[in-house]
Design a protein around this motif. Structure first.
Motif, PDB file in Angstrom:
ATOM      1  N   PHE A  15       0.830  -1.203   0.000  1.00 55.06           N
ATOM      2  CA  PHE A  15       0.000   0.000   0.000  1.00 55.06           C
ATOM      3  C   PHE A  15       0.869   1.259   0.000  1.00 55.06           C
ATOM      4  O   PHE A  15       0.527   2.252  -0.644  1.00 55.06           O
ATOM      5  N   SER A  16       2.003   1.229   0.684  1.00 54.53           N
ATOM      6  CA  SER A  16       2.941   2.355   0.643  1.00 54.53           C
ATOM      7  C   SER A  16       3.489   2.559  -0.764  1.00 54.53           C
ATOM      8  O   SER A  16       3.650   3.694  -1.222  1.00 54.53           O
ATOM      9  N   LEU A  17       3.781   1.467  -1.457  1.00 47.17           N
ATOM     10  CA  LEU A  17       4.249   1.581  -2.840  1.00 47.17           C
ATOM     11  C   LEU A  17       3.175   2.167  -3.745  1.00 47.17           C
ATOM     12  O   LEU A  17       3.469   2.985  -4.624  1.00 47.17           O
ATOM     13  N   VAL A  18       1.925   1.777  -3.532  1.00 47.60           N
ATOM     14  CA  VAL A  18       0.821   2.319  -4.326  1.00 47.60           C
ATOM     15  C   VAL A  18       0.671   3.819  -4.067  1.00 47.60           C
ATOM     16  O   VAL A  18       0.518   4.613  -5.010  1.00 47.60           O
ATOM     17  N   TYR A  27       3.327  14.128 -10.385  1.00 43.95           N
ATOM     18  CA  TYR A  27       4.436  14.849 -10.999  1.00 43.95           C
ATOM     19  C   TYR A  27       4.410  14.733 -12.519  1.00 43.95           C
ATOM     20  O   TYR A  27       4.655  15.708 -13.225  1.00 43.95           O
ATOM     21  N   PHE A  28       4.110  13.546 -13.024  1.00 42.47           N
ATOM     22  CA  PHE A  28       4.195  13.315 -14.462  1.00 42.47           C
ATOM     23  C   PHE A  28       2.929  13.688 -15.228  1.00 42.47           C
ATOM     24  O   PHE A  28       2.995  13.959 -16.418  1.00 42.47           O
ATOM     25  N   VAL A  29       1.768  13.698 -14.583  1.00 44.17           N
ATOM     26  CA  VAL A  29       0.510  14.003 -15.255  1.00 44.17           C
ATOM     27  C   VAL A  29       0.266  15.501 -15.169  1.00 44.17           C
ATOM     28  O   VAL A  29       0.478  16.123 -14.127  1.00 44.17           O
ATOM     29  N   ASP A  30      -0.174  16.081 -16.257  1.00 42.15           N
ATOM     30  CA  ASP A  30      -0.452  17.516 -16.299  1.00 42.15           C
ATOM     31  C   ASP A  30      -1.808  17.775 -15.647  1.00 42.15           C
ATOM     32  O   ASP A  30      -2.852  17.436 -16.201  1.00 42.15           O
ATOM     33  N   MET A  31      -1.779  18.389 -14.463  1.00 40.74           N
ATOM     34  CA  MET A  31      -3.019  18.723 -13.760  1.00 40.74           C
ATOM     35  C   MET A  31      -2.835  20.069 -13.081  1.00 40.74           C
ATOM     36  O   MET A  31      -1.727  20.595 -13.012  1.00 40.74           O
ATOM     37  N   SER A  32      -3.915  20.613 -12.591  1.00 41.13           N
ATOM     38  CA  SER A  32      -3.841  21.920 -11.948  1.00 41.13           C
ATOM     39  C   SER A  32      -3.027  21.831 -10.658  1.00 41.13           C
ATOM     40  O   SER A  32      -2.901  20.769 -10.049  1.00 41.13           O
ATOM     41  N   PHE A  33      -2.515  22.977 -10.259  1.00 43.38           N
ATOM     42  CA  PHE A  33      -1.699  23.031  -9.046  1.00 43.38           C
ATOM     43  C   PHE A  33      -2.502  22.634  -7.812  1.00 43.38           C
ATOM     44  O   PHE A  33      -2.028  21.867  -6.969  1.00 43.38           O
ATOM     45  N   ALA A  34      -3.727  23.138  -7.725  1.00 48.67           N
ATOM     46  CA  ALA A  34      -4.555  22.858  -6.545  1.00 48.67           C
ATOM     47  C   ALA A  34      -4.884  21.369  -6.443  1.00 48.67           C
ATOM     48  O   ALA A  34      -4.817  20.783  -5.361  1.00 48.67           O
ATOM     49  N   LEU A  35      -5.235  20.754  -7.556  1.00 47.68           N
ATOM     50  CA  LEU A  35      -5.550  19.323  -7.544  1.00 47.68           C
ATOM     51  C   LEU A  35      -4.319  18.498  -7.196  1.00 47.68           C
ATOM     52  O   LEU A  35      -4.389  17.559  -6.389  1.00 47.68           O
ATOM     53  N   GLY A  36      -3.187  18.845  -7.778  1.00 44.19           N
ATOM     54  CA  GLY A  36      -1.952  18.117  -7.495  1.00 44.19           C
ATOM     55  C   GLY A  36      -1.548  18.221  -6.037  1.00 44.19           C
ATOM     56  O   GLY A  36      -1.170  17.227  -5.411  1.00 44.19           O
ATOM     57  N   MET A  37      -1.645  19.421  -5.473  1.00 42.37           N
ATOM     58  CA  MET A  37      -1.291  19.594  -4.068  1.00 42.37           C
ATOM     59  C   MET A  37      -2.266  18.865  -3.150  1.00 42.37           C
ATOM     60  O   MET A  37      -1.860  18.305  -2.126  1.00 42.37           O
ATOM     61  N   THR A  38      -3.541  18.857  -3.518  1.00 44.10           N
ATOM     62  CA  THR A  38      -4.525  18.132  -2.711  1.00 44.10           C
ATOM     63  C   THR A  38      -4.218  16.638  -2.701  1.00 44.10           C
ATOM     64  O   THR A  38      -4.227  15.998  -1.636  1.00 44.10           O
ATOM     65  N   ILE A  39      -3.938  16.087  -3.858  1.00 47.41           N
ATOM     66  CA  ILE A  39      -3.612  14.658  -3.945  1.00 47.41           C
ATOM     67  C   ILE A  39      -2.342  14.352  -3.158  1.00 47.41           C
ATOM     68  O   ILE A  39      -2.268  13.366  -2.420  1.00 47.41           O
ATOM     69  N   LEU A  40      -1.324  15.209  -3.283  1.00 54.06           N
ATOM     70  CA  LEU A  40      -0.077  14.982  -2.559  1.00 54.06           C
ATOM     71  C   LEU A  40      -0.269  15.056  -1.046  1.00 54.06           C
ATOM     72  O   LEU A  40       0.282  14.247  -0.298  1.00 54.06           O
ATOM     73  N   LEU A  41      -1.049  16.022  -0.573  1.00 54.59           N
ATOM     74  CA  LEU A  41      -1.281  16.135   0.858  1.00 54.59           C
ATOM     75  C   LEU A  41      -2.058  14.953   1.408  1.00 54.59           C
ATOM     76  O   LEU A  41      -1.738  14.430   2.482  1.00 54.59           O
ATOM     77  N   VAL A  42      -3.059  14.507   0.668  1.00 53.67           N
ATOM     78  CA  VAL A  42      -3.847  13.359   1.131  1.00 53.67           C
ATOM     79  C   VAL A  42      -2.999  12.093   1.159  1.00 53.67           C
ATOM     80  O   VAL A  42      -3.008  11.342   2.146  1.00 53.67           O
ATOM     81  N   THR A  43      -2.242  11.851   0.093  1.00 55.92           N
ATOM     82  CA  THR A  43      -1.409  10.642   0.063  1.00 55.92           C
ATOM     83  C   THR A  43      -0.319  10.703   1.132  1.00 55.92           C
ATOM     84  O   THR A  43       0.020   9.688   1.740  1.00 55.92           O
ATOM     85  N   ALA A  44       0.230  11.901   1.390  1.00 58.61           N
ATOM     86  CA  ALA A  44       1.259  12.026   2.425  1.00 58.61           C
ATOM     87  C   ALA A  44       0.683  11.743   3.804  1.00 58.61           C
ATOM     88  O   ALA A  44       1.305  11.045   4.618  1.00 58.61           O
ATOM     89  N   PHE A  45      -0.506  12.268   4.088  1.00 60.22           N
ATOM     90  CA  PHE A  45      -1.122  12.029   5.394  1.00 60.22           C
ATOM     91  C   PHE A  45      -1.469  10.547   5.568  1.00 60.22           C
ATOM     92  O   PHE A  45      -1.203   9.966   6.623  1.00 60.22           O
ATOM     93  N   VAL A  46      -2.038   9.937   4.537  1.00 62.05           N
ATOM     94  CA  VAL A  46      -2.397   8.517   4.624  1.00 62.05           C
ATOM     95  C   VAL A  46      -1.144   7.662   4.804  1.00 62.05           C
ATOM     96  O   VAL A  46      -1.123   6.723   5.605  1.00 62.05           O
TER      97      VAL A  46
END
Length: 94
Positions: A15-18, A27-46
């Protein structure tokens, strides 16, 4: 033999690898800054909670309630500090 295999730790590692792969895709997918930061914060907390529960054995001792309450208190203090700093420095607290 089944009780000798560390299934909980292996599943936590997978699950950590996922979660790391999801963060790498941000990082590799082109998405908005807000969406990218939200995903990164959620995955980091989990992932931080996963590391604490599975690999640091926070729930396996008799003091698990105390350990988890200290973690929750630390998260509360961090959130208050961050939002207090934002209030004072960015949002124009007077």
């Amino acid at each position: 033999m089944k009780e000798l295999f560390p299934l909980k730790q292996v599943m936590g590692f997978v699950f950590s690898l996922v979660l790391t792969a999801i963060a790498l895709l941000v990082y590799f997918v082109d998405m908005s800054f807000a969406l990218g930061m939200t995903i990164l914060l959620v995955t980091a907390f989990v992932q931080a909670m996963l590391q604490l529960m599975v690999f640091m054995h926070a729930r396996e001792s008799e003091d698990s309630g105390l350990i988890l309450s200290n973690v929750y208190y630390g998260v509360f203090i961090a959130v208050v500090t961050v939002f207090g700093s934002l209030l004072a420095l960015i949002w124009g607290y007077m």
